[in-house]
Each structure stands twice: as structure tokens, then as C-alpha cells.
Design an enzyme around this catalytic site. Structure first.
Site, mmCIF file in Angstrom:
data_model
loop_
_atom_site.group_PDB
_atom_site.id
_atom_site.type_symbol
_atom_site.label_atom_id
_atom_site.label_comp_id
_atom_site.label_asym_id
_atom_site.label_seq_id
_atom_site.Cartn_x
_atom_site.Cartn_y
_atom_site.Cartn_z
ATOM 1 N N HIS A 1 0.833 -1.212 0.000
ATOM 2 C CA HIS A 1 0.000 0.000 0.000
ATOM 3 C C HIS A 1 0.866 1.261 0.000
ATOM 4 O O HIS A 1 0.508 2.267 -0.627
ATOM 5 C CB HIS A 1 -0.955 0.005 1.189
ATOM 6 C CG HIS A 1 -1.840 -1.208 1.235
ATOM 7 N ND1 HIS A 1 -2.492 -1.611 2.361
ATOM 8 C CD2 HIS A 1 -2.152 -2.126 0.264
ATOM 9 C CE1 HIS A 1 -3.193 -2.716 2.101
ATOM 10 N NE2 HIS A 1 -2.991 -3.052 0.840
ATOM 11 N N HIS B 1 -9.404 -1.887 -4.656
ATOM 12 C CA HIS B 1 -8.274 -2.235 -3.783
ATOM 13 C C HIS B 1 -7.356 -3.261 -4.445
ATOM 14 O O HIS B 1 -6.131 -3.198 -4.282
ATOM 15 C CB HIS B 1 -8.734 -2.744 -2.410
ATOM 16 C CG HIS B 1 -7.565 -2.955 -1.506
ATOM 17 N ND1 HIS B 1 -6.950 -1.924 -0.829
ATOM 18 C CD2 HIS B 1 -6.812 -4.053 -1.270
ATOM 19 C CE1 HIS B 1 -5.891 -2.386 -0.199
ATOM 20 N NE2 HIS B 1 -5.776 -3.687 -0.434
ATOM 21 N N ASP C 1 -3.339 -2.897 -4.980
ATOM 22 C CA ASP C 1 -2.308 -3.913 -4.699
ATOM 23 C C ASP C 1 -1.451 -4.193 -5.941
ATOM 24 O O ASP C 1 -0.232 -4.360 -5.831
ATOM 25 C CB ASP C 1 -2.954 -5.229 -4.238
ATOM 26 C CG ASP C 1 -3.434 -5.178 -2.787
ATOM 27 O OD1 ASP C 1 -2.956 -4.335 -2.025
ATOM 28 O OD2 ASP C 1 -4.303 -6.007 -2.434
ATOM 29 N N HIS D 1 -1.062 -10.962 -5.238
ATOM 30 C CA HIS D 1 0.375 -10.712 -5.019
ATOM 31 C C HIS D 1 1.275 -11.764 -5.669
ATOM 32 O O HIS D 1 2.308 -11.447 -6.245
ATOM 33 C CB HIS D 1 0.673 -10.667 -3.515
ATOM 34 C CG HIS D 1 -0.121 -9.630 -2.787
ATOM 35 N ND1 HIS D 1 -0.120 -8.303 -3.151
ATOM 36 C CD2 HIS D 1 -0.948 -9.714 -1.718
ATOM 37 C CE1 HIS D 1 -0.917 -7.623 -2.328
ATOM 38 N NE2 HIS D 1 -1.428 -8.460 -1.459
HETATM 39 ZN ZN LIG Z 1 -3.926 -4.627 -0.181
#
Ligand SMILES: [Zn+2]
Length: 278
Positions: free
Chosen positions: A78, A236, A240, A263
Site C-alpha cells: 500500500h 483495492h 495492490d 500478489h
Molecule cells: Zn492490499
């Protein structure tokens, strides 16, 4: 486009979403070609951790970076997204623990604090990575790719229908869309049915309704505060992605497409892309 750093230092304090401990960070200006570098001030030596995709050592529920001596810092995405979204290529981030504070679960507070001191343009040009051919990675049904384009754009689809949540695809175009307004305020989210598993596995001991939007099995928000956007979760996810792709250390010119990518896939994509000869 020129490289930028922050005009003066900024300090922030908050709890780590996974370790539940209070930690402080200080973001300092840095010279040209420095990049974004974390320094663990609670360690005596070997404490420098560059924000580079090669240093990603964990991708479960956050992105963790480690150096060759085993010093690590997690939940970097973030803050990295805030820096990249604002066009900051050089900064030193001192942190007195192994996690960046979660704050409100978004990048909004990082953006606000950084912009309160302002940015400083430097004299060297930003390093640009122009995508010349499509690179794609997948894991089961999830996938992501980077393809040639004349601007940096992110197009994401997610499927949360099993979780009772409707999601329509969403896009973000760098320099055309306002990162601070469109992406930065979107908070971390989770599902009530996953809370027990997450806690059992020692993740998210610092999570609360102050820093995480939680949906019940009907897709209703249990937090008292309302959603900041009707499609806050997918925004969001894009936040990321921006944080994870910033670890390329380049300004990317290309088109990112993804389906349920997170991720792990983002890191696989950078490894495949930057390990590629062309
Ligand atoms: Zn996040």
C-alpha cells in the site's frame, strides 16, 4: 518524465495488520537513481531492503520483501502503491519493525501525508519499461498479463460470486485517472467466513473493522462505516497490483490485464517479464 522524490521527510505510526504491533515509519527524500529502499532501524546491521521484485519473499495475504541476510519487511504494497501512484521514484523508508503500518487499510493516509510536504522533481529522467511483447502467467483459473500499449493501464476482473459479492471489471489508466481519488482510498477487504482460518494461521492479528472492510456471506458490509466506493474491493485489488508492479522499479508503458490476480501472480509476472531477454 523526470524522477521525483518527496520534498521533506514524513513520519507515520500505526499497527501492523499481521503482527498487531505498533511501528513507526519515516519516509525520507533520496537522490536520483536511488529507488525505493526500506531500512529496518530496529536491526544493528544488514538492514537495507530494496523495493525490488527479486526481493519478494512472501505473497500470502500481503507482499513481503527480504534481503540476503534475512531481514524482512511485509505489507509494503500500500505504501509502494502510494509512492508509485504519485510518481515518486526515490525515497528511503525507515521502519522500526518488520511490517509497514496498515493505517486505514488503504493508501489514502500515505498519499495525504506525502502530499502535505509535496514532491520534488529531480533532473534525471524516470526509467521506462516499454512492453514489446505479451507476457502472461497463470495459476489455475487466475491469470495476468502485460502487453504492448502506448500508456500504462490496468484492467482487472474478479469473481467473488461464491462470496456473495457482485463485481464488474474495472480499469485504471495512469496519468489520465487520478490515483489519489480513484484508487488510493480503497481499503483492504475480507470475508467473515475466512476470519477463523486467517486467525488460526496467525495472520491479521492486528486487523479490525478500522482497517479492513468485512463482507458477510450475503455480500453485506458488517462495518459501521459505509463503503467508500460501491466497487471498493476491485479498486483495492488494483491498488495492490500498482504496489506490486512498482517493484519492477520502472515506469511501465504497457497494458496489464488480469483475472483474480493477486500478489503471487503479480510477482510471477515481473519475474517472467524481467527474466525475458527482450
Ligand atoms: Zn492490499
Amino acid at each position: 518524465m523526470l524522477q521525483k522524490t518527496i520534498a521533506s521527510s514524513v513520519s507515520l505510526e500505526g499497527i501492523g495488520v499481521h503482527n498487531g504491533k505498533t511501528c513507526c515509519i519515516k519516509i525520507l527524500p533520496a537522490p536520483e537513481d536511488h529507488g525505493i529502499i526500506f531500512a529496518r532501524t530496529d536491526l544493528d546491521g544488514n538492514n537495507i531492503i530494496p523495493a525490488n521484485y527479486k526481493n519478494v519473499s512472501g505473497t500470502t495475504m500481503c507482499t513481503m520483501l527480504s534481503n540476503e541476510f534475512g531481514a524482512s519487511v511485509s505489507v509494503v504494497e500500500h505504501l509502494c502503491a502510494a509512492l508509485y501512484g504519485l510518481g515518486v521514484s526515490n525515497a528511503l523508508v525507515n521502519v522500526d519493525g518488520n511490517e509497514i503500518p496498515i493505517l486505514d487499510g488503504s493508501s489514502e493516509i500515505f498519499v495525504r501525508e506525502i502530499m502535505s510536504v509535496g514532491l520534488k522533481e529531480q533532473s534525471k529522467a524516470q526509467k521506462i519499461l516499454k512492453i514489446e511483447e505479451t507476457v502472461r502467467v497463470e495459476n489455475g483459473k487466475k491469470w495476468s498479463s502485460l502487453s504492448p500499449a502506448d500508456r500504462f493501464e490496468i484492467n482487472l476482473s474478479c469473481d467473488f460470486t461464491k462470496k456473495g459479492l457482485k463485481t464488474t471489471p474495472f480499469s485504471y489508466v495512469f496519468f489520465q485517472d487520478d490515483f489519489s481519488r480513484k484508487i488510493a482510498p480503497a481499503r483492504t477487504f475480507g470475508f467473515l467466513e475466512d476470519v477463523e482460518y486467517i486467525r488460526k494461521n496467525n495472520f491479521a492479528s492486528g486487523s479490525s473493522l478500522e482497517n479492513t472492510v468485512v463482507f458477510d456471506s450475503q455480500g453485506c458490509v458488517i462495518n459501521e462505516s459505509p463503503l467508500r466506493f460501491e466497487n471498493e474491493p476491485i479498486r483495492h485489488k488494483i491498488l495492490d497490483i500498482i504496489g506490486d508492479l512498482s517493484l519492477s522499479q520502472y515506469l511501465i508503458i504497457g497494458r496489464y490485464d488480469g483475472f483474480c490476480s493477486g500478489h503471487e501472480l503479480n510477482n510471477m509476472l515481473l519475474k517472467k517479464l524481467l527474466g525475458h531477454k527482450s
